[in-house]
Design an enzyme around this catalytic site. Structure first.
Site, PDB file in Angstrom:
ATOM      1  N   ASP A   1       3.809   0.071  11.897  1.00 49.87           N
ATOM      2  CA  ASP A   1       4.368  -1.123  11.240  1.00 49.87           C
ATOM      3  C   ASP A   1       5.674  -0.837  10.498  1.00 49.87           C
ATOM      4  OD1 ASP A   1       2.170  -2.497  12.116  1.00 49.87           O
ATOM      5  OD2 ASP A   1       1.102  -2.452  10.208  1.00 49.87           O
TER       6      ASP A   1
ATOM      7  N   LYS B   1      -0.820   3.628  -8.299  1.00 50.46           N
ATOM      8  CA  LYS B   1      -0.483   2.441  -9.114  1.00 50.46           C
ATOM      9  C   LYS B   1      -0.317   2.795 -10.598  1.00 50.46           C
ATOM     10  CE  LYS B   1      -2.605  -0.687  -5.842  1.00 50.46           C
ATOM     11  NZ  LYS B   1      -3.679  -1.620  -5.507  1.00 50.46           N
TER      12      LYS B   1
ATOM     13  N   ASP C   1       7.511  -2.224   5.732  1.00 50.92           N
ATOM     14  CA  ASP C   1       6.289  -2.328   6.536  1.00 50.92           C
ATOM     15  C   ASP C   1       6.237  -3.778   7.006  1.00 50.92           C
ATOM     16  OD1 ASP C   1       3.647  -3.090   7.229  1.00 50.92           O
ATOM     17  OD2 ASP C   1       2.795  -1.433   6.104  1.00 50.92           O
TER      18      ASP C   1
END
Length: 361
Positions: free
Chosen positions: A110, A163, A219
């Site tokens: 992707d 994160k 992506d």
């Protein structure tokens, strides 16, 4: 050299387009997504390419046989009987990837970017580690797993922070790697994550480095990002190969239009538009930040904005499509219809407005 492309399953994030065509064959900038990657690998000297797939669509086999001849590469399918994550497919393709001592590339199917395979291989050989991750810089690192480097040694990865709440860096894994064959020995034949299981082992061994990607990265596995990636790709083409873009009195900004498309002189195209083969665009049509796939027709005075128009589709007169609308294959939109964020499945006819995001089945 060798390369493995992680293709995976049925491309559900890119539906309704992938209900008709396998995701790797969906055209990005008028060429199948996977062709961008095969061409870049072949140009870097790769001769053996493995496609890691959950299923083996016959239509893909036929298309890839043409590419084998065209680019002088051997393309094999590695078919998983159960999903093996992002590391398991490397173990499954061990025969090809370990057939010699040269390192191999791994890439997510992707990802679209200026694939820096030659520079990546040179960098990898120079540092002498077992693996190199391509890193891209992002504005909001808190949404990603962030790469943190060793203070003492440039580009050596010290750890990953998932994160992060506080700023620890802005480089993330871009989904492109180069690995030495012995890395496969660290992987078991079971569903395994290369990011969460294999890379931490290489970090412990102080043998994993990162390489900074220059230029754009995206992506493009879902419609919103497919459109954003098209914008970035066309910007890159404008800088590096402006001759590949289409110019004309009715074209604004970057546009890539197949020469077989028929476009009314009173239509206004761009910025950030790709139009595929045998498309017909009527009088007074306005198209911006959109992808129009092959054999589609857009009739007079319609506005197409932030939309993907699927193959063989027909948009009537005085329509307005926007808000990341996606028409599947062979969709008909009747005259004077408004669609905002609709995902329309193949072979449907739309005769009422779709004012907010919806799936039309």
């Amino acid at each position: 050299m060798k390369g493995l492309i992680l293709v995976g399953g049925y491309g559900t994030r890119l539906r309704p387009l992938t209900l008709t065509v396998p995701k790797p064959l969906v055209e990005f900038a008028n060429r199948p997504m996977i062709l961008h990657q095969i061409e870049a690998l072949a140009n870097a000297g790769v001769t053996d390419i493995v496609l890691a797939v959950n299923y083996r669509p016959e239509v893909m086999v036929e298309t890839l046989q043409k590419y084998e001849a065209e680019y002088g590469v051997s393309i094999t399918f590695s078919v998983e009987t159960e999903p093996l994550g992002t590391a398991g497919p490397l173990k499954l393709a061990e025969d090809v990837l370990k057939k010699d001592n040269s390192p191999f590339f791994v890439l997510n199917s992707d990802v679209i970017c200026d694939y820096p395979f030659k520079e990546l291989a040179d960098f990898h050989k120079a540092h002498g580690g077992k693996g190199t991750i391509v890193a891209t810089k992002v504005d909001e690192p808190s949404k990603y797993g962030v790469i943190v480097h060793d203070i003492a040694k440039p580009n050596l990865i010290d750890r990953f922070v998932e994160k992060p709440v506080e700023f620890v860096g802005n480089r993330i894994n871009a989904g492109l790697y180069i690995l030495n064959p012995e890395v496969i020995d660290l992987i078991e034949m079971k569903p395994t994550s290369i990011e969460k299981e294999t890379f931490p082992l290489l970090v412990e061994q102080k043998s994993l480095y990162s390489f900074d990607l220059e230029g754009f990265w995206m992506d493009v596995g879902q419609p919103k990002d497919f459109l954003s990636g098209t914008v970035l790709y066309l910007n890159s083409v404008a800088k590096k190969h402006p001759e590949k873009l289409t110019k004309g009195d009715n074209i604004v900004g970057n546009a890539m239009i197949d020469p077989t498309a028929t476009i009314s002189p009173s239509a206004k195209i761009g910025p950030d538009v790709t139009i595929g083969p045998n498309v017909t665009i009527g009088d007074g049509v306005r198209i911006e930040r959109s992808v129009v796939l092959a054999n589609s027709t857009i009739l007079d005075h319609s506005l197409i904005k932030s939309t993907i128009v699927g193959w063989h589709s027909k948009v009537g007169r005085w329509c307005r499509l926007e808000g990341v609308t996606v028409l599947g294959d062979d969709v008909e939109v009747k005259d004077e219809i408004y669609i905002n964020g609709g995902k329309v499945l193949p072979h449907k006819s739309i005769s009422t407005n779709v004012p907010q995001e919806a799936i039309i089945m």
